[in-house]
Write an enzyme that holds these catalytic residues in place. Structure first.
Site, PDB file in Angstrom:
ATOM      1  N   GLU A  86       0.864  -1.186   0.000  1.00  0.00           N
ATOM      2  CA  GLU A  86       0.000   0.000   0.000  1.00  0.00           C
ATOM      3  C   GLU A  86       0.896   1.230   0.000  1.00  0.00           C
ATOM      4  O   GLU A  86       1.934   1.260   0.673  1.00  0.00           O
ATOM      5  CB  GLU A  86      -0.895  -0.027   1.256  1.00  0.00           C
ATOM      6  CG  GLU A  86      -1.651   1.247   1.551  1.00  0.00           C
ATOM      7  CD  GLU A  86      -2.649   1.593   0.470  1.00  0.00           C
ATOM      8  OE1 GLU A  86      -2.555   2.722  -0.053  1.00  0.00           O
ATOM      9  OE2 GLU A  86      -3.510   0.751   0.148  1.00  0.00           O
ATOM     10  N   ASP A 143      -7.704  -4.196  -5.339  1.00  0.00           N
ATOM     11  CA  ASP A 143      -8.886  -3.399  -5.012  1.00  0.00           C
ATOM     12  C   ASP A 143      -8.506  -1.933  -5.199  1.00  0.00           C
ATOM     13  O   ASP A 143      -8.315  -1.194  -4.240  1.00  0.00           O
ATOM     14  CB  ASP A 143      -9.332  -3.684  -3.573  1.00  0.00           C
ATOM     15  CG  ASP A 143     -10.615  -2.958  -3.201  1.00  0.00           C
ATOM     16  OD1 ASP A 143     -11.203  -2.304  -4.083  1.00  0.00           O
ATOM     17  OD2 ASP A 143     -11.019  -3.039  -2.033  1.00  0.00           O
ATOM     18  N   CYS A 198     -14.563  -0.552  -7.953  1.00  0.00           N
ATOM     19  CA  CYS A 198     -15.643   0.401  -7.651  1.00  0.00           C
ATOM     20  C   CYS A 198     -16.006   1.222  -8.880  1.00  0.00           C
ATOM     21  O   CYS A 198     -16.736   2.209  -8.783  1.00  0.00           O
ATOM     22  CB  CYS A 198     -15.244   1.318  -6.495  1.00  0.00           C
ATOM     23  SG  CYS A 198     -13.758   2.292  -6.803  1.00  0.00           S
TER      24      CYS A 198
END
Length: 459
Positions: free
Chosen positions: A340, A388, A415
């Site tokens: 990340e 994601d 998304c």
């Protein structure tokens, strides 16, 4: 050859039959083949429409009156639905919302990725698609010398002052915004005036643990030293025992960004806690944590199903955040590597692993597209990669890094159906095959849709 002018003019009134919907929930009707996009129109309805904007190939309109209405039309239960814009779909039945979102995913995959021969399952919805948001950030203003709170009107920074609750927000969060506003008003704490960059209280943010009911209040202020702030905290503590944390965030900038860089604990803990599927998470003021834990569990269950983990796999989670997916995967896999770009998120992920006594998940700070080639050079060979990404989708470097690593399976949580479709194109060209896609309604009453795709290496 000169192309003919549009068949409508601005401010003209026309009769329209809506044939389709945009991905934002507007009705699509045509006048002599010329598309008009009209908010709140549903397929099958006929209406008198005022043309409000004309472009070369399409225009925009506003409903004046209906000649007939769809059986799928419902009365929005929110009093400020047509003013607010935070929700876009309350005027249609929930089943119609789910169908619309399924169609949005299907159309994106067909038009952009040219994929139309795989199962795209019906959208997984909620039993009760209201009061699901565990986080709210409400701007503070003033009117007639009194503090007001409410969302902004569409396309403005004017606060809707007759808004006293939000029906997609957790009721506890709603009540706490009202309580903080009333206490701050009584104590004479001023609202921030963004035009003149004066005043004090900019936003009230509330986070609630759905499983624990622990509550965090974040007071976003223009300056650090705020008279009466200690009394505000005392009153909250005395009246609301479920509040475990009161935080001050200082944002001295002229900006639309809500949170500033400096955050300090005024009282209580730096974190509140919540659980998803038996995994406990520590949530700070700035943590990214899914706003709908009920649907998050359904989404992650599908991601784990698509990962098809037997127990001896090595998994990479390429956008690990605070470890929400990683730790779920670690319960089944041999080893999980999370990466990340946000250092605080990685720190939170490590703490969450400790909190749950999970020792087979390791977390690293960096850009996945740069870290993964380094891992390859070190001999790391993942069986599964989970991504994601944000709405912009995966960086092409990252997609190429995944293709080079050749995992047996890729699970893509998205998304944004458009960027998902674009990225599936690249993965399919790189030797992968999309097997199936499952839409999940994480944000009922809004235009947004999340989905999970299973992608396998072609043999």
């Amino acid at each position: 050859m000169t192309k003919s002018a549009p068949p409508v003019k601005k401010n003209q009134t026309v009769e329209v039959t809506f044939e389709d919907m945009t991905h934002e929930g507007s009705g699509v009707g045509k006048v002599n083949g010329y598309p008009l996009f009209v908010p709140y129109g549903l397929p099958g309805e006929q209406a008198k429409v005022k043309v409000i904007k004309v472009k070369k190939n399409f225009g925009f309109g506003k409903i004046i009156e209906f000649y007939n209405q769809s059986d799928e039309r419902v009365d929005p239960p929110c009093d400020v639905f047509y003013k607010c814009g935070g929700c876009q779909l309350q005027h249609m039945s929930y089943q119609r919302q789910l169908d619309m979102k399924h169609d949005q995913v299907q159309n994106a995959l067909k038009k952009i990725a040219h994929i139309d021969d795989i199962p795209i399952h019906p959208t997984i919805g909620m039993d009760d698609p209201w009061r699901y948001r565990n986080k709210v950030q409400i701007p503070v203003g003033s009117k007639n010398g009194e503090l007001i709170t409410g969302f902004y009107r569409k396309r403005s920074h004017d606060i809707i002052d007759d808004m006293d609750h939000c029906i997609i927000t957790d009721e506890t969060a709603d009540r706490m915004v009202d309580a903080v506003r009333e206490i701050a008003n009584r104590l004479g704490i001023s609202a921030y005036d963004e035009t003149n960059h004066r005043g004090t209280l900019r936003h009230i943010m509330v986070r609630v643990g759905q499983e624990t009911n622990q509550t965090m209040i974040v007071l976003v202020t223009r300056k650090e030293n705020v008279p009466q702030l200690d009394k505000l905290v005392e009153e909250i503590r005395a009246s609301y025992p479920h509040v475990k944390s009161v935080i001050q965030n200082v944002n001295a900038e002229r900006t639309n960004v809500i949170l500033g860089k400096k955050t300090k604990v005024l009282w209580g803990n730096e974190y509140i806690y919540d659980e998803i599927d038996g995994i406990r998470f520590a949530i700070s003021a700035k943590s990214f944590y899914q706003v709908n834990p009920t649907q998050t569990k359904k989404l992650y269950d599908k991601a784990i199903e698509y990962a098809d983990i037997a127990g001896d796999e090595t998994v990479i989670d390429a956008y690990c955040g605070i470890g929400t997916i990683s730790l779920s995967l670690a319960k089944k896999a041999k080893k999980v590597y999370g990466v990340e770009v946000v250092p605080q998120a990685v720190s939170d992920a490590k703490e969450n692993a400790k909190l749950n006594n999970i020792d087979n998940a390791a977390f690293y700070v960096g850009e996945a597209e740069k870290v993964m080639p380094w891992w390859t050079a070190q001999g790391l060979q993942p069986d599964v990669i989970v991504v994601d990404p944000p709405r912009k989708g995966c960086d092409e470097e990252l997609l190429n890094a995944m293709i080079q690593m050749k995992p047996k399976r890729i699970v893509y949580v998205s998304c944004n159906p458009s960027t998902l479709a674009r990225d599936l194109n690249i993965l399919e060209d790189g030797g992968y095959q999309t097997k199936e896609v499952q839409p999940v309604d994480m944000f009922p009453q809004t235009k947004h849709i999340e989905c999970c795709a299973q992608i396998v290496l072609k043999v």
